[in-house]
Design a protein around this motif. Structure first.
Motif, PDB file in Angstrom:
ATOM      1  N   CYS A  55       0.828  -1.213   0.000  1.00 34.30           N
ATOM      2  CA  CYS A  55       0.000   0.000   0.000  1.00 34.30           C
ATOM      3  C   CYS A  55       0.865   1.266   0.000  1.00 34.30           C
ATOM      4  O   CYS A  55       0.431   2.324  -0.454  1.00 34.30           O
ATOM      5  N   CYS A  61      -8.450   3.517   2.175  1.00 33.13           N
ATOM      6  CA  CYS A  61      -9.531   2.677   2.715  1.00 33.13           C
ATOM      7  C   CYS A  61      -9.650   2.827   4.232  1.00 33.13           C
ATOM      8  O   CYS A  61     -10.707   2.560   4.799  1.00 33.13           O
ATOM      9  N   CYS A 102      -7.654  -3.641  -1.919  1.00 29.96           N
ATOM     10  CA  CYS A 102      -8.352  -3.045  -3.065  1.00 29.96           C
ATOM     11  C   CYS A 102      -7.767  -3.604  -4.368  1.00 29.96           C
ATOM     12  O   CYS A 102      -6.780  -4.357  -4.341  1.00 29.96           O
TER      13      CYS A 102
END
Ligand code: SF4
Ligand code: SF4
Length: 222
Positions: A55, A61, A102
């Motif tokens: 990430c 998120c 994601c």
């Protein structure tokens, strides 16, 4: 064959790895099926040939989705988030956080869709959307116009997927839908509808019994 029961079985919450939480009725990751779902998830990534990504500086998120175990609502920063750095309780983060990646982190989208740069992320976390051939997209309200503009340039070559459900707030009414099959202007690839427009469009020719059944399924899975 009863199509509605079949749909309910396919989108059975438990099989999908979720259960209802005590926090505002949101769904949360079910500990009983967590390990099994993780294995299925990893198998899917392998089968699709995706390469998982870190990430990095992104925490989008950690703001946009609810985390019932922390009583964190959607569209507010998690108190454990060190913005642009990472999770301060990474090793002990709730199952919901461990279970989620994601589309960018899964390696499903290209590098140019890094969520903190484009302002949205793509997910496969809604049974109703998958049923309608749409990916779920989360963005902030102030970035909605930009998100729609950006997604209009995307073309699929991916199974039956035909569009996006863009969620820009906590309620399901705060949604826009881009879909290949909706009425569109000249030179446009996707038609765009708001939640209300979609409801009207989808239900205009449906028998009342079908509408009621779909509403029932919608309550459980959206
Ligand atoms: S939105 Fe994607 S890339 Fe960003 S923190 Fe969440 S999982 Fe990672
Ligand atoms: S616990 Fe960590 S991973 Fe989960 S939402 Fe908070 S900051 Fe993000």
């Amino acid at each position: 064959m009863d199509i509605f029961n079949t749909m309910k079985n396919i989108y059975d919450l438990k099989k999908a790895g979720y259960r209802k939480s005590n926090f505002k009725g949101y769904f949360e990751t079910d500990p009983e099926t967590f390990e099994e779902n993780k294995k299925n998830h990893d198998a899917l990534i392998k089968q699709m040939g995706w390469k998982k990504r870190e990430c990095g500086s992104c925490n989008l998120c950690c703001k946009l989705v609810p985390v019932p175990a922390l009583k964190k609502d959607s569209n507010q920063w998690c108190s454990h988030c060190d913005i642009e750095v990472g999770c301060k309780i990474y090793k002990d983060r709730p199952l919901d956080c461990q279970a989620f990646s994601c589309g960018y982190a899964l390696g499903m989208t290209s590098e140019s869709f890094k969520p903190d740069e484009v302002g949205f992320y793509i997910a496969m976390d809604s049974a109703n959307d998958m049923m309608l051939g749409m990916f779920k997209v989360y963005t902030e309200k102030y970035r909605l116009a930009n998100t729609i503009r950006r997604l209009k340039k995307v073309r699929f070559g991916f199974g039956n997927m035909k569009g996006f459900h863009i969620s820009y707030g906590p309620s399901k009414e705060e949604s826009y839908f881009l879909h290949e099959d909706y009425e569109k202007g000249s030179n446009e690839y996707y038609g765009v509808k708001s939640f209300e427009e979609l409801k009207e469009w989808a239900m205009k020719d449906m028998p009342p019994q079908l509408i009621e059944k779909l509403k029932e399924i919608g309550k459980e899975t959206w």
